[in-house]
Design an enzyme around this catalytic site. Structure first.
Site: not given
Ligand SMILES: Cc1cn([C@H]2C[C@H](O)[C@@H](COP(=O)(O)OP(=O)(O)O[C@H]3O[C@@H](C)C(=O)[C@@H](O)[C@H]3O)O2)c(=O)[nH]c1=O
Length: 181
Positions: A71, A168
């Site tokens: 990343k 989380d």
């Molecule tokens: C990460 C991601 C989530 N999503 C969707 C799934 C879910 O419904 C919504 C929110 O996802 P999350 O709650 O996992 O989002 P988030 O907590 O912001 O997750 C992110 O955190 C940071 C710290 C990272 O390093 C990333 O790789 C990713 O894990 O978005 C995608 O469609 N594509 C993606 O690549």
């Protein structure tokens, strides 16, 4: 481009040359050739992500155990404390973390190669975070380590209780988490 090393040699802080004039500023936020020269690897970014969060939101610590993602993280509004945890068992820095402030003002970027868990907390009223990834989102391979794991003992620079997603809050303790070989 200036490279600021961290105590984990594979994690780098990148400082771009900013061109300021009466109109505003310009900088190259990504240049493939420079990035290859700096990291020593040909990295193929395949996805760009953009999130907005309010103050004290903490997202992390996230990784994908398959389709591991490198990343390249930056901030275009506000500021965050960004953290990478080395979860490569064979690494001399396994179980260590590094953190740095990324902000719209300093325009620093953090390069976190595959093999790390990643998270950040928002220090400003709001923050918008952009990051490029080297592999696609693969929810079946997503894993989460507890942000406040006592073994990792990350100093998040928190001034209030963090705001976390349900996912989380249910992160795994570091010593029970699946890691890379
Ligand atoms: C990460 C991601 C989530 N999503 C969707 C799934 C879910 O419904 C919504 C929110 O996802 P999350 O709650 O996992 O989002 P988030 O907590 O912001 O997750 C992110 O955190 C940071 C710290 C990272 O390093 C990333 O790789 C990713 O894990 O978005 C995608 O469609 N594509 C993606 O690549």
């Amino acid at each position: 481009m200036n490279v600021i090393p961290t105590k984990i040699p594979d994690v780098l802080i990148l400082e771009s040359k900013i061109f300021q004039d009466e109109r505003g500023f310009f900088f190259e936020s990504y240049n493939r050739q420079n990035f290859t020269d700096i990291t020593g690897h040909i990295v193929n970014f395949v996805q760009d992500n953009h999130s907005r969060s309010k103050q004290n939101v903490l997202r992390g610590l996230h990784y994908q155990i398959e389709q591991a993602q490198g990343k390249l993280v930056r901030v275009i509004t506000g500021s965050i404390f960004d953290v990478a945890v080395d979860i490569r068992k064979s690494s001399p820095t396994f179980g260590q973390w590094v953190g740095c402030e990324l902000s719209a003002q300093n325009k620093h970027q953090l390069w976190i190669p595959p093999g790390f868990a990643h998270g950040f907390v928002v220090l400003s009223e709001v923050a918008e975070v952009l990051y490029k990834t080297t592999d696609y989102y693969a929810p079946q391979h997503e894993r989460c380590i507890l942000w406040n794991d006592p073994y990792l003992a990350i100093d998040w620079h928190l001034t209030a209780e963090p705001i976390l997603s349900a996912k989380d809050k249910a992160g795994k303790p570091f010593q029970e988490a699946e890691v890379f070989t």
